[in-house]
Scaffold this motif. Structure first.
Motif, PDB file in Angstrom:
ATOM      1  N   ALA A 199      -7.186  -2.441  -9.855  1.00 30.57           N
ATOM      2  CA  ALA A 199      -6.818  -1.135  -9.299  1.00 30.57           C
ATOM      3  C   ALA A 199      -6.354  -1.274  -7.851  1.00 30.57           C
ATOM      4  O   ALA A 199      -5.379  -0.633  -7.431  1.00 30.57           O
ATOM      5  CB  ALA A 199      -8.001  -0.173  -9.391  1.00 30.57           C
ATOM      6  N   ARG A 200      -7.032  -2.131  -7.087  1.00 28.78           N
ATOM      7  CA  ARG A 200      -6.604  -2.352  -5.707  1.00 28.78           C
ATOM      8  C   ARG A 200      -5.267  -3.084  -5.653  1.00 28.78           C
ATOM      9  O   ARG A 200      -4.471  -2.876  -4.735  1.00 28.78           O
ATOM     10  CB  ARG A 200      -7.678  -3.136  -4.941  1.00 28.78           C
ATOM     11  CG  ARG A 200      -8.943  -2.324  -4.656  1.00 28.78           C
ATOM     12  CD  ARG A 200      -9.818  -2.999  -3.633  1.00 28.78           C
ATOM     13  NE  ARG A 200     -10.394  -4.254  -4.108  1.00 28.78           N
ATOM     14  CZ  ARG A 200     -11.556  -4.348  -4.747  1.00 28.78           C
ATOM     15  NH1 ARG A 200     -12.281  -3.255  -5.000  1.00 28.78           N
ATOM     16  NH2 ARG A 200     -12.018  -5.527  -5.133  1.00 28.78           N
ATOM     17  N   GLY A 201      -5.018  -3.909  -6.660  1.00 30.85           N
ATOM     18  CA  GLY A 201      -3.724  -4.578  -6.733  1.00 30.85           C
ATOM     19  C   GLY A 201      -2.594  -3.584  -6.899  1.00 30.85           C
ATOM     20  O   GLY A 201      -1.534  -3.704  -6.260  1.00 30.85           O
ATOM     21  N   LEU A 202      -2.793  -2.573  -7.736  1.00 28.76           N
ATOM     22  CA  LEU A 202      -1.786  -1.526  -7.916  1.00 28.76           C
ATOM     23  C   LEU A 202      -1.614  -0.737  -6.618  1.00 28.76           C
ATOM     24  O   LEU A 202      -0.482  -0.435  -6.212  1.00 28.76           O
ATOM     25  CB  LEU A 202      -2.190  -0.600  -9.057  1.00 28.76           C
ATOM     26  CG  LEU A 202      -1.280   0.611  -9.311  1.00 28.76           C
ATOM     27  CD1 LEU A 202       0.153   0.179  -9.581  1.00 28.76           C
ATOM     28  CD2 LEU A 202      -1.825   1.446 -10.475  1.00 28.76           C
ATOM     29  N   ASP A 203      -2.712  -0.441  -5.958  1.00 28.76           N
ATOM     30  CA  ASP A 203      -2.622   0.274  -4.681  1.00 28.76           C
ATOM     31  C   ASP A 203      -1.850  -0.542  -3.649  1.00 28.76           C
ATOM     32  O   ASP A 203      -1.063   0.013  -2.863  1.00 28.76           O
ATOM     33  CB  ASP A 203      -4.021   0.591  -4.146  1.00 28.76           C
ATOM     34  CG  ASP A 203      -4.738   1.666  -4.952  1.00 28.76           C
ATOM     35  OD1 ASP A 203      -4.053   2.421  -5.673  1.00 28.76           O
ATOM     36  OD2 ASP A 203      -5.985   1.744  -4.854  1.00 28.76           O
ATOM     37  N   LEU A 204      -2.061  -1.855  -3.645  1.00 28.26           N
ATOM     38  CA  LEU A 204      -1.344  -2.720  -2.705  1.00 28.26           C
ATOM     39  C   LEU A 204       0.150  -2.693  -2.983  1.00 28.26           C
ATOM     40  O   LEU A 204       0.965  -2.645  -2.056  1.00 28.26           O
ATOM     41  CB  LEU A 204      -1.886  -4.147  -2.795  1.00 28.26           C
ATOM     42  CG  LEU A 204      -1.235  -5.183  -1.866  1.00 28.26           C
ATOM     43  CD1 LEU A 204      -1.366  -4.781  -0.407  1.00 28.26           C
ATOM     44  CD2 LEU A 204      -1.867  -6.564  -2.102  1.00 28.26           C
ATOM     45  N   LEU A 205       0.525  -2.707  -4.255  1.00 29.72           N
ATOM     46  CA  LEU A 205       1.946  -2.625  -4.601  1.00 29.72           C
ATOM     47  C   LEU A 205       2.533  -1.296  -4.142  1.00 29.72           C
ATOM     48  O   LEU A 205       3.648  -1.246  -3.609  1.00 29.72           O
ATOM     49  CB  LEU A 205       2.140  -2.808  -6.101  1.00 29.72           C
ATOM     50  CG  LEU A 205       1.827  -4.198  -6.666  1.00 29.72           C
ATOM     51  CD1 LEU A 205       2.043  -4.208  -8.174  1.00 29.72           C
ATOM     52  CD2 LEU A 205       2.694  -5.263  -6.000  1.00 29.72           C
ATOM     53  N   LYS A 206       1.792  -0.228  -4.337  1.00 27.92           N
ATOM     54  CA  LYS A 206       2.293   1.086  -3.915  1.00 27.92           C
ATOM     55  C   LYS A 206       2.456   1.152  -2.401  1.00 27.92           C
ATOM     56  O   LYS A 206       3.416   1.750  -1.897  1.00 27.92           O
ATOM     57  CB  LYS A 206       1.359   2.187  -4.410  1.00 27.92           C
ATOM     58  CG  LYS A 206       1.446   2.416  -5.919  1.00 27.92           C
ATOM     59  CD  LYS A 206       0.543   3.562  -6.361  1.00 27.92           C
ATOM     60  CE  LYS A 206       0.707   3.855  -7.842  1.00 27.92           C
ATOM     61  NZ  LYS A 206      -0.166   4.973  -8.290  1.00 27.92           N
ATOM     62  N   SER A 207       1.552   0.528  -1.662  1.00 25.38           N
ATOM     63  CA  SER A 207       1.700   0.522  -0.203  1.00 25.38           C
ATOM     64  C   SER A 207       2.912  -0.293   0.216  1.00 25.38           C
ATOM     65  O   SER A 207       3.604   0.057   1.185  1.00 25.38           O
ATOM     66  CB  SER A 207       0.426  -0.012   0.457  1.00 25.38           C
ATOM     67  OG  SER A 207       0.236  -1.396   0.202  1.00 25.38           O
ATOM     68  N   SER A 208       3.214  -1.362  -0.518  1.00 26.98           N
ATOM     69  CA  SER A 208       4.423  -2.147  -0.233  1.00 26.98           C
ATOM     70  C   SER A 208       5.677  -1.336  -0.531  1.00 26.98           C
ATOM     71  O   SER A 208       6.675  -1.435   0.191  1.00 26.98           O
ATOM     72  CB  SER A 208       4.418  -3.430  -1.067  1.00 26.98           C
ATOM     73  OG  SER A 208       3.342  -4.273  -0.712  1.00 26.98           O
ATOM     74  N   ILE A 209       5.612  -0.542  -1.574  1.00 26.35           N
ATOM     75  CA  ILE A 209       6.738   0.338  -1.903  1.00 26.35           C
ATOM     76  C   ILE A 209       6.933   1.388  -0.814  1.00 26.35           C
ATOM     77  O   ILE A 209       8.066   1.677  -0.406  1.00 26.35           O
ATOM     78  CB  ILE A 209       6.509   0.983  -3.287  1.00 26.35           C
ATOM     79  CG1 ILE A 209       6.582  -0.085  -4.383  1.00 26.35           C
ATOM     80  CG2 ILE A 209       7.528   2.099  -3.546  1.00 26.35           C
ATOM     81  CD1 ILE A 209       5.982   0.349  -5.711  1.00 26.35           C
ATOM     82  N   ASP A 210       5.834   1.941  -0.325  1.00 19.59           N
ATOM     83  CA  ASP A 210       5.921   2.929   0.759  1.00 19.59           C
ATOM     84  C   ASP A 210       6.559   2.314   2.005  1.00 19.59           C
ATOM     85  O   ASP A 210       7.380   2.957   2.679  1.00 19.59           O
ATOM     86  CB  ASP A 210       4.534   3.466   1.097  1.00 19.59           C
ATOM     87  CG  ASP A 210       3.938   4.323  -0.009  1.00 19.59           C
ATOM     88  OD1 ASP A 210       4.709   4.806  -0.868  1.00 19.59           O
ATOM     89  OD2 ASP A 210       2.699   4.491  -0.021  1.00 19.59           O
ATOM     90  N   LEU A 211       6.182   1.077   2.323  1.00 14.51           N
ATOM     91  CA  LEU A 211       6.761   0.406   3.484  1.00 14.51           C
ATOM     92  C   LEU A 211       8.241   0.114   3.258  1.00 14.51           C
ATOM     93  O   LEU A 211       9.063   0.277   4.170  1.00 14.51           O
ATOM     94  CB  LEU A 211       6.001  -0.887   3.768  1.00 14.51           C
ATOM     95  CG  LEU A 211       6.494  -1.723   4.959  1.00 14.51           C
ATOM     96  CD1 LEU A 211       6.537  -0.901   6.242  1.00 14.51           C
ATOM     97  CD2 LEU A 211       5.591  -2.955   5.140  1.00 14.51           C
ATOM     98  N   ALA A 212       8.594  -0.288   2.043  1.00 12.03           N
ATOM     99  CA  ALA A 212      10.005  -0.516   1.723  1.00 12.03           C
ATOM    100  C   ALA A 212      10.812   0.765   1.898  1.00 12.03           C
ATOM    101  O   ALA A 212      11.940   0.751   2.414  1.00 12.03           O
ATOM    102  CB  ALA A 212      10.146  -1.041   0.297  1.00 12.03           C
TER     103      ALA A 212
END
Length: 286
Positions: free
Chosen positions: A84-97
């Motif tokens: 679940a934290r892995g998915l959250d990390l991906l979403k934060s990378s998307i937000d930064l992108a």
């Protein structure tokens, strides 16, 4: 046929987004005809995002950020909370992108880079694909195409071939998840690089050119021109990328993680110009 867009890896020229020579590197890329720069992993805590955006805007070069996973935030973990934290990390990378006004996100997003101790079970691969598919759908809402890089057996045991990547996309259930193939990794894992490129065409979102020695595309065992030719003949209209590494232009930790032990080139401009020349010459042929 018109030449496609081309991205240059940031480490072809400098150590990273905070390097003092990044603005001059971006100007040189623009002069050579690059449209994008493929960034190394960044975070808002460790990167001056505002300064990076200004440098990109001043040069006209657009970013392709990179996402990844961490030991305690990993969609391929056997632990549900870590996934679940892995998915959250991906979403934060998307937000930064999205903050960087990027339209594409690259990276080894499906597992922890360097996890190659044993094969992944089908169940763990399927769960990773499901979660990355959710991240890709989240990226679609921000107008970002999500791609994942297929790397070699020494960097992951999950996905090493185009065939595995195609099946992973299928399992993801997302229409916004695409494959990033790299000729360096294909030179290790694929029996037929042009064939692998052709097979992945429906989901191929990024074709990166890297040579066996990780330096100049003109020196090594990978037939770079044949890879570009195969993409052209198959009707590929997506972006190409250049990736090259030399130890003096990497931070020590990054160089060690990538096993870049020596100076592979000394002239970034020449290496970048070679890639543009190869792609343009192939696409100019009738």
């Amino acid at each position: 046929m018109n030449s496609p867009e081309i991205a240059c890896g940031i480490n072809v020229y400098c150590t990273g987004p905070d390097a003092a020579d990044l603005p001059s590197a971006l100007d040189d890329m623009a002069e050579l005809g690059y449209s994008h720069i493929a960034l190394s992993p960044i975070s808002e805590d460790a990167t001056d995002v505002a300064a990076l955006k200004k440098a990109l805007n001043d040069s006209g070069i657009r970013p392709i950020p990179m996402a990844g996973q961490a030991p305690q935030a990993n969609v391929a973990s056997a632990d549900e909370a870590v996934r679940a934290r892995g998915l959250d990390l991906l979403k934060s990378s998307i937000d930064l992108a999205h903050e960087l006004e990027a339209d594409q996100l690259n990276g080894v997003v499906y597992a922890l880079f360097g996890d190659h101790q044993e094969p992944f079970s089908g169940e763990r691969i399927a769960e990773s694909a499901r979660l990355v598919g959710q991240a890709a759908d989240y990226a679609a809402q921000a107008g970002i195409r999500m791609t994942f890089e297929v790397v070699n057996r020494y960097e992951t045991s999950m996905l090493n071939t185009a065939a595995q990547a195609i099946d992973y996309v299928r399992q993801s259930g997302s229409d916004n998840l695409f494959v990033h193939l790299d000729s360096y990794h294909m030179g290790i894992e694929e029996a037929d690089i042009p064939g692998a490129i052709r097979s992945a065409l429906p989901v191929l979102g990024y074709l990166e050119l890297g040579q066996s020695g990780r330096g100049s595309l003109l020196t090594g065992s990978v037939d770079i021109r044949a890879a570009v030719q195969a993409a052209k003949e198959a009707g590929y209209t997506g972006r190409f990328g250049l990736e090259a590494f030399t130890r003096q232009l990497l931070v020590t930790g990054g160089a060690n993680a990538l096993a870049i032990w020596r100076r592979t080139y000394s002239d970034p401009h020449a290496v970048a110009a070679e890639a543009v020349d190869i792609i343009r010459s192939v696409y100019a042929e009738q």
